[in-house]
Scaffold this motif. Structure first.
Motif, PDB file in Angstrom:
ATOM      1  N   PRO A 135      25.282  39.426  39.738  1.00  0.00           N
ATOM      2  CA  PRO A 135      24.101  40.124  39.218  1.00  0.00           C
ATOM      3  C   PRO A 135      22.898  39.863  40.122  1.00  0.00           C
ATOM      4  O   PRO A 135      22.717  38.759  40.626  1.00  0.00           O
TER       5      PRO A 135
ATOM      6  N   ALA B 155      18.803  39.978  40.039  1.00  0.00           N
ATOM      7  CA  ALA B 155      17.618  40.112  39.172  1.00  0.00           C
ATOM      8  C   ALA B 155      16.402  40.340  40.069  1.00  0.00           C
ATOM      9  O   ALA B 155      16.194  41.438  40.578  1.00  0.00           O
TER      10      ALA B 155
ATOM     11  N   THR C 114      16.199  34.468  45.247  1.00  0.00           N
ATOM     12  CA  THR C 114      17.147  33.451  45.719  1.00  0.00           C
ATOM     13  C   THR C 114      18.371  34.128  46.320  1.00  0.00           C
ATOM     14  O   THR C 114      18.843  33.765  47.397  1.00  0.00           O
TER      15      THR C 114
ATOM     16  N   ILE D 234       4.874  28.324  40.537  1.00  0.00           N
ATOM     17  CA  ILE D 234       6.093  28.606  41.299  1.00  0.00           C
ATOM     18  C   ILE D 234       5.738  29.372  42.577  1.00  0.00           C
ATOM     19  O   ILE D 234       5.124  30.448  42.521  1.00  0.00           O
ATOM     20  N   ALA D 235       6.096  28.801  43.704  1.00  0.00           N
ATOM     21  CA  ALA D 235       5.989  29.473  45.004  1.00  0.00           C
ATOM     22  C   ALA D 235       4.642  30.184  45.185  1.00  0.00           C
ATOM     23  O   ALA D 235       3.591  29.623  44.889  1.00  0.00           O
TER      24      ALA D 235
ATOM     25  N   GLY E  47      15.298  34.164  34.016  1.00  0.00           N
ATOM     26  CA  GLY E  47      16.758  34.135  33.865  1.00  0.00           C
ATOM     27  C   GLY E  47      17.444  33.809  35.189  1.00  0.00           C
ATOM     28  O   GLY E  47      18.376  33.001  35.240  1.00  0.00           O
TER      29      GLY E  47
ATOM     30  N   TRP F 248      11.750  26.012  36.284  1.00  0.00           N
ATOM     31  CA  TRP F 248      11.925  26.439  34.893  1.00  0.00           C
ATOM     32  C   TRP F 248      12.849  25.526  34.087  1.00  0.00           C
ATOM     33  O   TRP F 248      12.565  25.224  32.919  1.00  0.00           O
TER      34      TRP F 248
ATOM     35  N   PRO G 106       4.917  27.803  48.769  1.00  0.00           N
ATOM     36  CA  PRO G 106       6.282  28.339  48.718  1.00  0.00           C
ATOM     37  C   PRO G 106       7.335  27.282  49.040  1.00  0.00           C
ATOM     38  O   PRO G 106       8.205  27.472  49.867  1.00  0.00           O
ATOM     39  N   ALA G 107       7.224  26.116  48.402  1.00  0.00           N
ATOM     40  CA  ALA G 107       8.211  25.042  48.615  1.00  0.00           C
ATOM     41  C   ALA G 107       8.569  24.466  47.256  1.00  0.00           C
ATOM     42  O   ALA G 107       7.710  24.347  46.382  1.00  0.00           O
ATOM     43  N   TYR G 108       9.816  24.132  47.087  1.00  0.00           N
ATOM     44  CA  TYR G 108      10.244  23.524  45.826  1.00  0.00           C
ATOM     45  C   TYR G 108       9.625  22.129  45.712  1.00  0.00           C
ATOM     46  O   TYR G 108       9.318  21.490  46.722  1.00  0.00           O
TER      47      TYR G 108
HETATM   48  C1  LIG Z   1      10.245  30.797  49.601  1.00  0.00           C
HETATM   49  C2  LIG Z   1      10.673  30.565  48.169  1.00  0.00           C
HETATM   50  C3  LIG Z   1      10.052  29.549  47.450  1.00  0.00           C
HETATM   51  C4  LIG Z   1      10.431  29.307  46.144  1.00  0.00           C
HETATM   52  N1  LIG Z   1       9.811  28.283  45.468  1.00  0.00           N
HETATM   53  C5  LIG Z   1      10.169  28.011  44.206  1.00  0.00           C
HETATM   54  C6  LIG Z   1       9.556  26.957  43.489  1.00  0.00           C
HETATM   55  O1  LIG Z   1       8.665  26.280  43.967  1.00  0.00           O
HETATM   56  N2  LIG Z   1       9.997  26.724  42.225  1.00  0.00           N
HETATM   57  C7  LIG Z   1      10.982  27.484  41.641  1.00  0.00           C
HETATM   58  O2  LIG Z   1      11.337  27.217  40.506  1.00  0.00           O
HETATM   59  N3  LIG Z   1      11.551  28.503  42.286  1.00  0.00           N
HETATM   60  C8  LIG Z   1      11.171  28.787  43.546  1.00  0.00           C
HETATM   61  N4  LIG Z   1      11.774  29.835  44.199  1.00  0.00           N
HETATM   62  C9  LIG Z   1      12.837  30.627  43.532  1.00  0.00           C
HETATM   63  C10 LIG Z   1      12.261  31.785  42.709  1.00  0.00           C
HETATM   64  O3  LIG Z   1      11.581  31.215  41.619  1.00  0.00           O
HETATM   65  C11 LIG Z   1      13.317  32.746  42.114  1.00  0.00           C
HETATM   66  O4  LIG Z   1      12.655  33.517  41.210  1.00  0.00           O
HETATM   67  C12 LIG Z   1      14.453  32.196  41.322  1.00  0.00           C
HETATM   68  O5  LIG Z   1      15.092  31.172  41.954  1.00  0.00           O
HETATM   69  C13 LIG Z   1      15.566  33.228  41.064  1.00  0.00           C
HETATM   70  O6  LIG Z   1      15.121  34.267  40.297  1.00  0.00           O
HETATM   71  P1  LIG Z   1      15.482  35.752  40.703  1.00  0.00           P
HETATM   72  O7  LIG Z   1      15.131  36.598  39.552  1.00  0.00           O
HETATM   73  O8  LIG Z   1      14.860  36.084  42.003  1.00  0.00           O
HETATM   74  O9  LIG Z   1      17.078  35.678  40.824  1.00  0.00           O
HETATM   75  P2  LIG Z   1      18.073  36.309  41.881  1.00  0.00           P
HETATM   76  O10 LIG Z   1      17.726  35.847  43.254  1.00  0.00           O
HETATM   77  O11 LIG Z   1      18.207  37.761  41.674  1.00  0.00           O
HETATM   78  O12 LIG Z   1      19.423  35.601  41.391  1.00  0.00           O
HETATM   79  C14 LIG Z   1      19.603  34.208  41.545  1.00  0.00           C
HETATM   80  C15 LIG Z   1      21.015  33.855  41.038  1.00  0.00           C
HETATM   81  O13 LIG Z   1      21.083  33.954  39.626  1.00  0.00           O
HETATM   82  C16 LIG Z   1      22.011  34.987  39.237  1.00  0.00           C
HETATM   83  N5  LIG Z   1      21.348  35.685  38.136  1.00  0.00           N
HETATM   84  C17 LIG Z   1      20.158  36.319  38.177  1.00  0.00           C
HETATM   85  N6  LIG Z   1      19.807  36.738  36.951  1.00  0.00           N
HETATM   86  C18 LIG Z   1      20.803  36.362  36.117  1.00  0.00           C
HETATM   87  C19 LIG Z   1      20.996  36.493  34.700  1.00  0.00           C
HETATM   88  N7  LIG Z   1      20.092  37.070  33.896  1.00  0.00           N
HETATM   89  N8  LIG Z   1      22.131  35.987  34.176  1.00  0.00           N
HETATM   90  C20 LIG Z   1      23.051  35.371  34.967  1.00  0.00           C
HETATM   91  N9  LIG Z   1      22.921  35.211  36.301  1.00  0.00           N
HETATM   92  C21 LIG Z   1      21.787  35.697  36.864  1.00  0.00           C
HETATM   93  C22 LIG Z   1      22.257  35.816  40.485  1.00  0.00           C
HETATM   94  O14 LIG Z   1      23.537  36.406  40.497  1.00  0.00           O
HETATM   95  C23 LIG Z   1      22.106  34.768  41.573  1.00  0.00           C
HETATM   96  O15 LIG Z   1      23.288  34.025  41.716  1.00  0.00           O
HETATM   97  C24 LIG Z   1      11.421  30.112  45.507  1.00  0.00           C
HETATM   98  C25 LIG Z   1      12.026  31.162  46.224  1.00  0.00           C
HETATM   99  C26 LIG Z   1      11.661  31.385  47.541  1.00  0.00           C
HETATM  100  C27 LIG Z   1      12.297  32.515  48.296  1.00  0.00           C
END
Ligand SMILES: Cc1cc2nc3c(=O)[nH]c(=O)nc-3n(C[C@H](O)[C@H](O)[C@H](O)COP(=O)(O)OP(=O)(O)OC[C@H]3O[C@@H](n4cnc5c(N)ncnc54)[C@H](O)[C@@H]3O)c2cc1C
Length: 298
Positions: free
Chosen positions: A30, A32, A36, A100-101, A112, A124, A190-192
């Protein structure tokens, strides 16, 4: 680098998405917010033949609140949550979402997607531990609910099976005189986080703590909680000394891995500072003070 070729699908309903994931098997994922998953595909990490775009499924981004609980749809973005009315009742969520980021990632990344990665450094999962959230899941066998404590089993491993999707998060609303805070220590936006602490607590009329939930993050394969530390705060006025004692019950036992963010001892010392800050902020909020602010940056 460009991702390897994949097929893109955009089903019109949640049921259709689950059916498609079930049919296509484990090489289908999936999609979203993609914050990531897309970078991982670009780095050619993992085999993904089919991307099932759930990002625009109707109703899954709703944020609601009634007298007893808040419900956040799985597709709600970090930015939508930070701007919602739910954070007025649960400011700990604003600390997390707003920190976050950067603005671009907060506009696309979803709650999610964040918890579904099982990444030990995401914000989260620990924040939701502090508020004792329940994760709603739907899959081919129907719906189920799992406490956040049980949702993440190990680093990058959740209880999600096959074609199951996270559909929402439910959070019981705390009683009056409750407050919480979530603080991450970050090298840049933009860092964890190098380490993070979340604390949610409730006070009685005399300012004595009647319930507490403390969580440490980014220092183990899953968020760290401790019933002993929670119990140590109950019955106290949550002074600096009380926080130091409760924090030490959790922190002394952690063994954070050494990595580019620092040594284990360095991270433990960061946790000690964050624990005092988060505890003090939670108490101020429980007393009705409006305290803004999110993470600490180097
Ligand atoms: C440069 C950078 C810095 C970041 N810094 C931080 C930070 O400081 N703190 C932090 O918490 N995060 C950070 N993130 C991550 C960011 O918060 C993302 O939002 C999060 O990790 C994933 O959410 P997404 O909706 O983009 O998921 P996606 O990238 O679309 O999916 C991530 C994974 O989850 C699965 N998935 C997605 N939605 C669902 C669902 N509803 N049910 C089941 N599986 C699902 C997908 O298949 C995939 O494997 C960072 C990302 C980047 C690129």
């Amino acid at each position: 680098m460009y991702p390897a070729p994949f097929r893109y699908h955009r089903p019109a309903s949640l049921e259709a998405a689950i059916k498609l994931l079930d049919k296509l098997g484990e090489d289908a994922k999936p999609l979203a917010g993609g914050q990531t998953l897309i970078p991982m595909l670009k780095m050619r990490m993992g085999d993904v033949n089919d991307l099932i775009d759930i990002g625009r499924l109707p109703g899954l981004a709703d944020i609601q609140m009634d007298d007893s609980e808040a419900r956040i749809g799985a597709l709600a973005t970090h930015a939508q949550i930070a701007a919602s009315t739910v954070v007025e009742r649960l400011p700990v969520l604003r600390d997390c979402a707003g920190g976050i980021a950067d603005a671009q990632i907060r506009a696309r990344g979803t709650i999610g997607g964040s918890i579904s990665t099982g990444d030990p450094s995401t914000d989260w999962a620990p924040c939701l531990h502090a508020v004792r959230a329940i994760v709603e899941i739907q899959g081919p066998a129907g719906k189920r609910e799992v406490a956040i404590d049980d949702f993440i089993e190990d680093a990058y491993t959740t209880v999600l099976q096959g074609a199951e999707l996270v559909t929402g998060i439910r959070i019981p609303l705390p009683p009056a005189r409750s407050g919480g805070a979530y603080i991450g220590f970050k090298r840049s936006a933009p860092a964890y986080p190098t380490a993070a602490v979340g604390i949610q607590l409730s006070l009685d009329e005399g300012g004595v703590c009647v319930a507490a939930r403390c969580v440490l993050s980014a220092v183990a394969s899953t968020p760290v909680t401790s019933d002993a530390a929670d119990a140590a705060l109950v019955g106290t006025k949550v002074t600096e000394e009380d926080l130091r004692a409760a924090g030490e019950l959790m922190i002394a036992g952690t063994n954070p891995p050494e990595d580019t963010r620092g040594s284990g001892e360095y991270k433990r010392s960061v946790l000690r500072g964050l624990f005092l800050q988060a505890g003090a902020k939670a108490v101020q909020r429980a007393r009705g003070e409006s305290i803004e602010g999110s993470h600490n940056y180097v």
